[in-house]
Design a protein around this motif. Structure first.
Motif, PDB file in Angstrom:
ATOM      1  N   HIS A 105       0.854  -1.198   0.000  1.00 27.28           N
ATOM      2  CA  HIS A 105       0.000   0.000   0.000  1.00 27.28           C
ATOM      3  C   HIS A 105       0.885   1.242   0.000  1.00 27.28           C
ATOM      4  O   HIS A 105       1.037   1.884  -1.032  1.00 27.28           O
ATOM      5  CB  HIS A 105      -0.955  -0.013   1.206  1.00 27.28           C
ATOM      6  N   CYS A 108       4.739   0.439   4.616  1.00 26.70           N
ATOM      7  CA  CYS A 108       4.997   0.137   6.034  1.00 26.70           C
ATOM      8  C   CYS A 108       5.453  -1.312   6.198  1.00 26.70           C
ATOM      9  O   CYS A 108       5.257  -2.132   5.305  1.00 26.70           O
ATOM     10  CB  CYS A 108       3.730   0.328   6.860  1.00 26.70           C
ATOM     11  N   CYS A 123      -0.334   0.362   9.649  1.00 24.28           N
ATOM     12  CA  CYS A 123      -0.494   1.749   9.169  1.00 24.28           C
ATOM     13  C   CYS A 123      -1.926   2.073   8.737  1.00 24.28           C
ATOM     14  O   CYS A 123      -2.498   3.064   9.176  1.00 24.28           O
ATOM     15  CB  CYS A 123       0.479   2.020   8.033  1.00 24.28           C
ATOM     16  N   GLY A 125      -4.316  -0.695   8.138  1.00 24.39           N
ATOM     17  CA  GLY A 125      -5.189  -1.833   8.414  1.00 24.39           C
ATOM     18  C   GLY A 125      -5.303  -2.887   7.322  1.00 24.39           C
ATOM     19  O   GLY A 125      -6.248  -3.689   7.357  1.00 24.39           O
TER      20      GLY A 125
HETATM   21  S1  FES Z   1       0.991   0.919   4.368  1.00 22.99           S
HETATM   22 FE1  FES Z   1      -1.126   1.302   4.282  1.00 22.99          FE
HETATM   23  S2  FES Z   1      -1.993  -0.589   4.812  1.00 22.99           S
HETATM   24 FE2  FES Z   1       0.129  -0.968   4.884  1.00 22.99          FE
END
Ligand code: FES
Length: 172
Positions: A105, A108, A123, A125
């Protein structure tokens, strides 16, 4: 008053042009490969090589394990060795699937929640199953699988990073 060039002056001018032309050709002949030598590495994609992560004997089938190893990356003129993390999942037939530790995403790090058998990103979910498939959240694609192989009981990985936020993996 017009001045007519004498034959010796014409010859001198001709030779001066020829020397200038030859110098230009030689100069270009040297400059082009030199520019390629200087600029080329900076334009090249990061170059990683297979890195030994460690023995696979302690991995438990179907239970992801976070492993760390030293990865050496050639990036332009620099060769950088850095600690990298991966998720290794031993499959029932014995092979090992390796997942990038970076959430697709926004990048993270995520954790394995053994209780409900899912990967969870704190971060925003996103939730993934043990194969990396998205179960919930904003992640636009499955977790990225890294090339890996097992040689004489040791896990080798080719570390790669991918752009975040896309619905398909694009290597950086
Ligand atoms: S960085 Fe956004 S859900 Fe993992």
């Amino acid at each position: 008053m017009t001045r007519t060039e004498r034959p010796s002056e014409t010859r001198r001018t001709f030779f001066a042009w020829m020397i200038g032309l030859a110098a230009s050709v030689v100069g270009l002949g040297l400059a082009i490969p030199l520019a390629g030598y200087v600029i080329g590495p900076a334009l090249k994609r990061r170059d990683t090589s297979w890195a030994a992560v460690g023995p696979t004997g302690s991995l438990r089938t179907g239970e992801p394990e976070e492993l760390e190893y030293a990865s050496t990356v050639k990036d332009g003129w620099r060769t950088v060795t850095a600690k990298k993390g991966i998720w290794a999942i031993k499959q029932p037939a014995g092979e090992v699937v390796v997942l990038s530790p970076i959430c697709p995403h926004l990048g993270c790090g995520f954790r394995w929640a053994a209780g409900d058998h899912t990967f969870k990103c704190p971060c925003h979910g996103s939730v993934f199953d043990v194969t990396g498939k998205v179960l919930a959240g904003p992640a636009p694609r499955s977790l990225d699988v890294l090339p890996s192989k097992v040689e004489q009981g040791n896990l080798l990985v080719l570390y790669k990073e991918f752009k975040s936020g896309l619905d398909h993996p694009v290597e950086l």
